[in-house]
Scaffold this motif. Sequence first.
Motif, mmCIF file in Angstrom:
data_model
loop_
_atom_site.group_PDB
_atom_site.id
_atom_site.type_symbol
_atom_site.label_atom_id
_atom_site.label_comp_id
_atom_site.label_asym_id
_atom_site.label_seq_id
_atom_site.Cartn_x
_atom_site.Cartn_y
_atom_site.Cartn_z
ATOM 1 N N TYR A 74 0.895 -1.174 0.012
ATOM 2 C CA TYR A 74 -0.058 -0.054 0.114
ATOM 3 C C TYR A 74 0.918 1.465 0.006
ATOM 4 C CZ TYR A 74 -4.318 -2.385 0.718
ATOM 5 O OH TYR A 74 -5.691 -3.073 0.588
ATOM 6 N N VAL A 75 1.975 1.271 0.855
ATOM 7 C CA VAL A 75 2.846 2.482 0.695
ATOM 8 C C VAL A 75 3.590 2.654 -0.654
ATOM 9 C CG1 VAL A 75 5.076 3.352 1.838
ATOM 10 C CG2 VAL A 75 3.198 2.431 3.141
ATOM 11 N N ALA A 76 3.953 1.666 -1.176
ATOM 12 C CA ALA A 76 4.696 1.581 -2.623
ATOM 13 C C ALA A 76 3.482 2.231 -3.358
ATOM 14 C CB ALA A 76 5.264 0.127 -2.985
ATOM 15 N N GLU A 77 2.333 1.601 -3.448
ATOM 16 C CA GLU A 77 1.433 2.051 -4.490
ATOM 17 C C GLU A 77 1.136 3.615 -4.078
ATOM 18 O OE1 GLU A 77 -2.817 0.265 -6.113
ATOM 19 O OE2 GLU A 77 -2.790 0.573 -4.024
ATOM 20 N N GLY A 78 0.987 4.194 -3.152
ATOM 21 C CA GLY A 78 0.709 5.457 -2.967
ATOM 22 C C GLY A 78 1.945 6.282 -3.179
ATOM 23 N N ILE A 79 3.356 5.847 -2.945
ATOM 24 C CA ILE A 79 4.493 6.573 -3.386
ATOM 25 C C ILE A 79 4.264 6.628 -5.022
ATOM 26 C CG2 ILE A 79 6.746 6.503 -3.898
ATOM 27 C CD1 ILE A 79 7.018 5.176 -1.125
ATOM 28 N N ALA A 80 4.080 5.577 -5.423
ATOM 29 C CA ALA A 80 3.774 5.453 -7.178
ATOM 30 C C ALA A 80 2.884 6.488 -7.755
ATOM 31 C CB ALA A 80 3.465 4.220 -7.719
ATOM 32 N N VAL A 81 1.706 6.632 -6.900
ATOM 33 C CA VAL A 81 0.513 7.299 -7.527
ATOM 34 C C VAL A 81 1.031 8.975 -7.492
ATOM 35 C CG1 VAL A 81 -1.159 5.553 -7.494
ATOM 36 C CG2 VAL A 81 -0.887 7.187 -5.732
ATOM 37 N N LEU A 82 1.741 9.232 -6.617
ATOM 38 C CA LEU A 82 2.087 10.601 -6.254
ATOM 39 C C LEU A 82 3.240 11.070 -7.075
ATOM 40 C CD1 LEU A 82 1.693 10.675 -2.078
ATOM 41 C CD2 LEU A 82 0.506 11.930 -3.603
ATOM 42 N N ALA A 83 4.265 10.058 -7.172
ATOM 43 C CA ALA A 83 5.574 10.501 -8.000
ATOM 44 C C ALA A 83 4.979 10.443 -9.432
ATOM 45 C CB ALA A 83 6.490 9.288 -7.931
ATOM 46 N N ALA A 84 3.859 9.963 -10.126
ATOM 47 C CA ALA A 84 3.493 10.109 -11.361
ATOM 48 C C ALA A 84 2.902 11.230 -11.509
ATOM 49 C CB ALA A 84 2.160 9.131 -11.703
ATOM 50 N N GLN A 85 2.670 12.285 -10.509
ATOM 51 C CA GLN A 85 2.066 13.676 -10.773
ATOM 52 C C GLN A 85 3.402 14.617 -10.876
ATOM 53 O OE1 GLN A 85 -1.180 13.934 -10.834
ATOM 54 N NE2 GLN A 85 -0.989 11.677 -10.406
ATOM 55 N N ARG A 86 4.417 13.925 -10.926
ATOM 56 C CA ARG A 86 5.957 14.759 -10.801
ATOM 57 C C ARG A 86 5.874 15.728 -12.218
ATOM 58 N NH1 ARG A 86 11.283 13.067 -9.985
ATOM 59 N NH2 ARG A 86 10.492 10.990 -9.802
ATOM 60 N N PRO A 87 6.010 17.221 -11.941
ATOM 61 C CA PRO A 87 5.873 18.286 -13.092
ATOM 62 C C PRO A 87 7.010 17.926 -14.055
ATOM 63 C CG PRO A 87 6.772 19.137 -11.015
ATOM 64 C CD PRO A 87 6.417 17.688 -10.699
ATOM 65 N N ILE A 258 14.631 6.561 -4.183
ATOM 66 C CA ILE A 258 14.427 7.883 -3.120
ATOM 67 C C ILE A 258 13.834 8.899 -4.340
ATOM 68 C CG2 ILE A 258 15.790 9.663 -2.332
ATOM 69 C CD1 ILE A 258 17.396 7.362 -1.211
ATOM 70 N N GLY A 259 14.236 8.905 -5.389
ATOM 71 C CA GLY A 259 13.778 10.080 -6.517
ATOM 72 C C GLY A 259 12.207 10.003 -6.386
ATOM 73 N N ASP A 260 11.588 8.729 -6.438
ATOM 74 C CA ASP A 260 10.209 8.683 -6.645
ATOM 75 C C ASP A 260 9.519 9.123 -4.948
ATOM 76 O OD1 ASP A 260 9.902 7.913 -9.124
ATOM 77 O OD2 ASP A 260 9.527 5.952 -8.629
ATOM 78 N N ILE A 261 10.257 8.697 -3.842
ATOM 79 C CA ILE A 261 9.798 9.168 -2.624
ATOM 80 C C ILE A 261 9.757 10.560 -2.363
ATOM 81 C CG2 ILE A 261 10.410 9.006 -0.110
ATOM 82 C CD1 ILE A 261 11.111 6.108 -0.631
ATOM 83 N N VAL A 262 10.971 11.348 -2.906
ATOM 84 C CA VAL A 262 10.895 12.941 -2.982
ATOM 85 C C VAL A 262 10.006 13.593 -3.895
ATOM 86 C CG1 VAL A 262 12.525 14.937 -3.201
ATOM 87 C CG2 VAL A 262 13.515 12.664 -2.249
ATOM 88 N N ALA A 263 9.847 12.875 -5.215
ATOM 89 C CA ALA A 263 8.672 13.483 -6.068
ATOM 90 C C ALA A 263 7.468 13.292 -5.264
ATOM 91 C CB ALA A 263 8.839 12.938 -7.152
#
Length: 280
Positions: A74-87, A258-263
């Motif tokens: 669930y945490v990995a999925e949350g990171i992925a959907v948030l990082a996908a919004q990277r500008p 880490i790049g996705d987590i920061v994004a």
Amino acid sequence: MIAYPAMVDVPMELVRHLAGLLAAERRMLGTRRGSRALTCFYQALLVLIWFRKAEDTTTLGAGFGVSRATAYRYVAEGIAVLAAQRPDLHEALRRAADEGWAYVVLDGKLYDCDRVAETTTSVKGKSIDAWYSGKHRDFGANIQAVIRPDGLPIWTSYAQPGHLHDLTCAQQQGVTAALNWAAAELELPALADAGYDGAGHGIKTPAKQPADGRALAVANRTVNRLLRGLRWQGERGFAILNGRWRTLRHTTASPRRIGDIVAAALHLTHFEYRYLIESR
């Protein structure tokens, strides 16, 4: 385990926003209604607690009544959907110019992680630890960021091995090329520290001390002082991210993530600062 009441200081609107992103992801995957252990709302809450408080994922999952494996998923999925919004970097620079900012700040940071056994070959032909930074004497991933003069980060890069210098990371990810384009086409220069010397005319860096020990000319000292006075506020960008989202301070995950987590943390920050177009 012993359960106890706790609170997390994130706005309800942010939980609903992330829940909406997770719901869209589930619809795209064709997830059947009622087939998940947690609803989108409670999954979003779990993810935000992980970001905000850096809770142990196993313990966090137990608090929500899910297994360790489910909590990690669930945490990995949350990171992925948030990082996908990277500008996009060019769009972020164009927006900064349209908002009337006179410049942006380029900065880099080593995000701390556990020791990694991966090795690489140095420019001298020696085998070295790929994720070890000799400058910081620590293992981690190099993240580049473009920051507004008021300290709000507007873009962050993907993770690169910690042994690389800031300038190399910025060049390999096209950051220097984008900033040189912004200076030429948008009249939006970038300010950076001396580690980016040679990045191009669009990136202003301080003059270095002469190798022969002579003092810098008065004009160069004046320019350096001016650059420091303009750049310091922008260098708060990483502090804003790390201060708000504690999970960024150290990660036990693969440094490549880490790049996705920061994004993901950047998107959460943009929501709280009302910097997302839909949240205005």
